[in-house]
Design a protein around this motif. Structure first.
Motif, PDB file in Angstrom:
ATOM      1  N   ASN A   1      -2.398  -5.249   4.177  1.00  0.00           N
ATOM      2  CA  ASN A   1      -2.477  -5.241   5.971  1.00  0.00           C
ATOM      3  C   ASN A   1      -0.878  -5.211   6.451  1.00  0.00           C
ATOM      4  O   ASN A   1      -0.755  -4.089   6.844  1.00  0.00           O
ATOM      5  CB  ASN A   1      -3.684  -6.010   6.222  1.00  0.00           C
ATOM      6  CG  ASN A   1      -5.085  -6.230   6.042  1.00  0.00           C
ATOM      7  OD1 ASN A   1      -4.933  -5.139   5.872  1.00  0.00           O
ATOM      8  ND2 ASN A   1      -5.389  -7.070   6.016  1.00  0.00           N
TER       9      ASN A   1
ATOM     10  N   LYS B   1       0.120  -2.083   5.200  1.00  0.00           N
ATOM     11  CA  LYS B   1       0.048  -1.174   6.061  1.00  0.00           C
ATOM     12  C   LYS B   1       0.388  -0.770   7.919  1.00  0.00           C
ATOM     13  O   LYS B   1       0.779  -0.194   8.298  1.00  0.00           O
ATOM     14  CB  LYS B   1      -2.112  -1.358   6.783  1.00  0.00           C
ATOM     15  CG  LYS B   1      -3.181  -0.407   5.891  1.00  0.00           C
ATOM     16  CD  LYS B   1      -4.075  -0.940   6.002  1.00  0.00           C
ATOM     17  CE  LYS B   1      -5.110  -0.076   4.852  1.00  0.00           C
ATOM     18  NZ  LYS B   1      -6.172  -0.151   4.692  1.00  0.00           N
ATOM     19  N   LYS B   2       0.390  -2.038   8.540  1.00  0.00           N
ATOM     20  CA  LYS B   2       2.004  -2.076   9.541  1.00  0.00           C
ATOM     21  C   LYS B   2       2.876  -1.313   8.520  1.00  0.00           C
ATOM     22  O   LYS B   2       3.456  -0.696  10.077  1.00  0.00           O
ATOM     23  CB  LYS B   2       2.295  -3.773   9.532  1.00  0.00           C
ATOM     24  CG  LYS B   2       0.884  -4.319  10.238  1.00  0.00           C
ATOM     25  CD  LYS B   2       0.490  -5.449  10.311  1.00  0.00           C
ATOM     26  CE  LYS B   2      -0.129  -6.101  11.153  1.00  0.00           C
ATOM     27  NZ  LYS B   2      -0.092  -8.214  10.901  1.00  0.00           N
TER      28      LYS B   2
ATOM     29  N   ILE C   1       3.205   0.764   7.156  1.00  0.00           N
ATOM     30  CA  ILE C   1       3.608   2.294   7.547  1.00  0.00           C
ATOM     31  C   ILE C   1       3.224   3.062   8.469  1.00  0.00           C
ATOM     32  O   ILE C   1       3.864   4.020   8.692  1.00  0.00           O
ATOM     33  CB  ILE C   1       2.695   2.329   5.804  1.00  0.00           C
ATOM     34  CG1 ILE C   1       3.350   2.091   4.500  1.00  0.00           C
ATOM     35  CG2 ILE C   1       2.492   4.480   5.892  1.00  0.00           C
ATOM     36  CD1 ILE C   1       2.096   2.097   3.242  1.00  0.00           C
ATOM     37  N   GLY C   2       2.050   1.642   8.786  1.00  0.00           N
ATOM     38  CA  GLY C   2       2.261   1.951  10.438  1.00  0.00           C
ATOM     39  C   GLY C   2       3.055   2.851  11.168  1.00  0.00           C
ATOM     40  O   GLY C   2       2.716   3.578  12.398  1.00  0.00           O
TER      41      GLY C   2
ATOM     42  N   LEU D   1      -4.665   1.587  -0.258  1.00  0.00           N
ATOM     43  CA  LEU D   1      -3.523   2.776   1.424  1.00  0.00           C
ATOM     44  C   LEU D   1      -3.497   3.980   0.936  1.00  0.00           C
ATOM     45  O   LEU D   1      -3.080   4.564   1.957  1.00  0.00           O
ATOM     46  CB  LEU D   1      -2.130   2.324   0.832  1.00  0.00           C
ATOM     47  CG  LEU D   1      -1.909   0.874   0.832  1.00  0.00           C
ATOM     48  CD1 LEU D   1      -0.185  -0.017   0.883  1.00  0.00           C
ATOM     49  CD2 LEU D   1      -2.363   0.281   2.616  1.00  0.00           C
TER      50      LEU D   1
ATOM     51  N   ASP E   1      -6.128   6.582   1.834  1.00  0.00           N
ATOM     52  CA  ASP E   1      -6.068   7.241   3.700  1.00  0.00           C
ATOM     53  C   ASP E   1      -4.617   6.690   4.251  1.00  0.00           C
ATOM     54  O   ASP E   1      -4.768   7.595   5.422  1.00  0.00           O
ATOM     55  CB  ASP E   1      -7.316   6.242   4.352  1.00  0.00           C
ATOM     56  CG  ASP E   1      -7.035   4.902   4.521  1.00  0.00           C
ATOM     57  OD1 ASP E   1      -6.210   4.403   3.961  1.00  0.00           O
ATOM     58  OD2 ASP E   1      -7.348   4.608   5.759  1.00  0.00           O
ATOM     59  N   VAL E   2      -3.344   5.813   4.392  1.00  0.00           N
ATOM     60  CA  VAL E   2      -2.782   5.656   4.690  1.00  0.00           C
ATOM     61  C   VAL E   2      -0.952   6.650   4.470  1.00  0.00           C
ATOM     62  O   VAL E   2      -0.146   6.692   5.024  1.00  0.00           O
ATOM     63  CB  VAL E   2      -2.026   5.176   6.033  1.00  0.00           C
ATOM     64  CG1 VAL E   2      -3.557   5.091   6.810  1.00  0.00           C
ATOM     65  CG2 VAL E   2      -2.529   3.624   6.022  1.00  0.00           C
ATOM     66  N   ALA E   3      -1.280   6.592   3.374  1.00  0.00           N
ATOM     67  CA  ALA E   3      -0.096   5.907   2.154  1.00  0.00           C
ATOM     68  C   ALA E   3      -0.051   6.967   1.382  1.00  0.00           C
ATOM     69  O   ALA E   3      -1.557   7.123   0.449  1.00  0.00           O
ATOM     70  CB  ALA E   3      -0.099   4.774   2.196  1.00  0.00           C
ATOM     71  N   THR E   4       0.893   7.816   0.530  1.00  0.00           N
ATOM     72  CA  THR E   4       0.980   8.417  -1.107  1.00  0.00           C
ATOM     73  C   THR E   4       2.072   8.113  -1.290  1.00  0.00           C
ATOM     74  O   THR E   4       3.080   7.379  -0.841  1.00  0.00           O
ATOM     75  CB  THR E   4       1.473   9.725  -0.625  1.00  0.00           C
ATOM     76  OG1 THR E   4       2.417   9.877   0.261  1.00  0.00           O
ATOM     77  CG2 THR E   4       0.182  10.849   0.857  1.00  0.00           C
TER      78      THR E   4
ATOM     79  N   GLU F   1       4.440   7.313   4.513  1.00  0.00           N
ATOM     80  CA  GLU F   1       3.502   6.960   5.322  1.00  0.00           C
ATOM     81  C   GLU F   1       2.441   9.284   5.194  1.00  0.00           C
ATOM     82  O   GLU F   1       4.048   9.695   4.243  1.00  0.00           O
ATOM     83  CB  GLU F   1       3.727   7.694   7.124  1.00  0.00           C
ATOM     84  CG  GLU F   1       2.980   7.757   7.828  1.00  0.00           C
ATOM     85  CD  GLU F   1       3.874   7.883   9.344  1.00  0.00           C
ATOM     86  OE1 GLU F   1       2.836   7.518  10.103  1.00  0.00           O
ATOM     87  OE2 GLU F   1       5.540   7.787   9.184  1.00  0.00           O
ATOM     88  N   LYS F   2       1.661   8.982   5.059  1.00  0.00           N
ATOM     89  CA  LYS F   2       0.642  10.477   4.885  1.00  0.00           C
ATOM     90  C   LYS F   2       1.099  11.608   5.761  1.00  0.00           C
ATOM     91  O   LYS F   2       1.136  10.820   7.202  1.00  0.00           O
ATOM     92  CB  LYS F   2      -0.066  10.159   4.566  1.00  0.00           C
ATOM     93  CG  LYS F   2      -1.469  11.235   3.780  1.00  0.00           C
ATOM     94  CD  LYS F   2      -2.535  11.062   3.578  1.00  0.00           C
ATOM     95  CE  LYS F   2      -3.317  11.075   1.640  1.00  0.00           C
ATOM     96  NZ  LYS F   2      -4.260  10.445   2.182  1.00  0.00           N
TER      97      LYS F   2
END
Length: 164
Positions: free
Chosen positions: A99, A102-103, A105-106, A139, A141-144, A162-163
């Protein structure tokens, strides 16, 4: 280059309000600038003939600096945030770390995921690789993965971005 620094024989001159004054001798252009109490500034030195403009040089420099500052303000710097894990991490702790990543990367930052080994954990490095793989999978769905997992001394790390 301004005023006396301009050594070209002929220059294309643009007036103070933007109108074309045509190609003329550099001396004549300097006289025009002096009459208007402004500076003759070479704007396009590579052109044939070079392009000069009659403007207030101080004001011109100020405008350039302001535009540069404005462009710098709009730039975004990408930071590299780090998430540290250990080989015997529990699932809830891992979810918390995911989590956090994710923050980061967001917000547009890169995330370096580091799996640190201590003491006897070094004997089971190959069995712990799945932790980083699971982390990247969670991760997906949001990162590569920018840099795949790699051993560096007593730690294994990978970088996620970030994707697009």
């Amino acid at each position: 280059m301004i005023n006396g620094q301009i050594r070209d024989k002929e220059v294309r001159v643009i007036g103070e309000d933007g109108e074309q004054l045509g190609v003329m001798a550099a001396r004549d252009a300097m006289k025009l600038a002096a009459e208007a109490e402004l500076d003759l500034v070479k704007i396009a030195p590579k052109a044939q003939p070079p392009v000069c403009k009659i403007i207030d040089y101080g004001k011109y420099k100020y405008e350039l600096a302001r535009k540069e500052k404005e462009a710098k303000k709009k730039q975004k710097t990408v930071e590299l945030k780090e998430v540290r894990l250990s080989p015997n991490i529990d699932t809830n702790d891992l979810n918390t770390k995911i989590n956090n990543a994710k923050k980061f990367i967001g917000k547009g930052n890169k995330v370096k995921v580091t799996l640190r080994f201590r003491g006897r954990e070094m004997a089971h490095v190959h069995q712990s690789r799945h932790i980083l793989d699971d982390f990247a999978e969670q991760l997906a769905d949001v990162a590569t993965i920018e840099k795949p997992a790699k051993m560096e001394g007593r730690s294994m790390s990978m970088v996620l971005t970030e994707k697009r």
